[in-house]
Design an enzyme around this catalytic site. Structure first.
Site, short mmCIF file in Angstrom:
data_model
loop_
_atom_site.label_atom_id
_atom_site.label_comp_id
_atom_site.label_asym_id
_atom_site.label_seq_id
_atom_site.Cartn_x
_atom_site.Cartn_y
_atom_site.Cartn_z
N GLY A 8 0.81 -1.21 0.00
CA GLY A 8 0.00 0.00 0.00
C GLY A 8 0.84 1.25 0.00
O GLY A 8 1.32 1.72 -1.04
N CYS A 9 1.05 1.81 1.18
CA CYS A 9 1.69 3.11 1.29
C CYS A 9 3.17 3.10 0.91
O CYS A 9 3.68 4.08 0.38
CB CYS A 9 1.50 3.65 2.71
SG CYS A 9 -0.26 3.84 3.12
#
Length: 193
Positions: free
Chosen positions: A138-139
């Site tokens: 994700g991030c």
């Protein structure tokens, strides 16, 4: 051909992504099940500080009702625990910011999206991002992709990033190495810092 190498530049900065209690608190919806990446990130942070490398922390926080989280907030239900400044949004003590270290509050996956990160790094003449934190799929990935798009060489520290499942973790490390940056082992990053 995929997988050419990017050079580790002369002016790195360490970006610690979302090392918040939400990911390390047993029982929390975002709990990852392991602290290994946190311990590695703490060692990399110590090396960066000793070398005088700029450090930037990120954390996620939303306004009332997630008003500033848009569709992302609606898609990912556990983000509701990050409205305001609750305990799950606290950065872990092992990597707590020191005075003079920037903490960027973000609402989306990339540390660049809707934040001052790119202009801050440019003003510091940074050329390389050493990336640690969560989650790999994700991030971390989003920040690596945006990092290269902003002209910074992303160096993801293999042991200092983590995910809830080993399959997306490994797949995203493979993809980052192939197309968006470099994946280095912790001892090599520490030695380079």
């Amino acid at each position: 051909m995929f997988g050419r190498s990017l050079e580790f530049g002369e002016r790195p900065a360490l970006i610690l992504i979302d090392l918040m209690r939400a990911y390390f608190e047993p029982g929390a919806e975002l709990y990852m099940g392991s602290r290994d990446c946190l311990d590695s990130a703490a060692r990399v942070l110590s090396a960066a500080r000793a070398a005088g490398v700029p450090v930037v922390h990120t954390r996620v926080a939303f306004g009332p009702g997630g008003v500033d989280g848009g569709l992302f907030f609606r898609k990912v239900a556990p983000l509701r625990h990050l409205v305001g400044d609750g305990p799950l949004g606290e950065l872990m003590p092992e990597v707590a910011p020191e005075p003079g270290e920037l903490v960027i509050v973000k609402q989306y996956a990339s540390a660049f999206f809707g934040t001052s990160l790119a202009s801050t790094l440019t003003a510091l003449r940074v050329d390389t991002l050493v990336i640690a934190g969560v989650s790999t799929s994700g991030c971390v990935r989003a920040t690596a992709v945006d990092g290269i798009q902003h002209g910074f060489a992303p160096i993801v520290v293999r042991q200092a990033v983590g995910d809830r499942d080993p399959a997306p973790h490994q797949a995203n490390l493979f993809d980052i190495q192939a197309k968006y940056g470099e994946v280095w082992d912790e001892p090599d990053v520490i030695a380079r810092l």
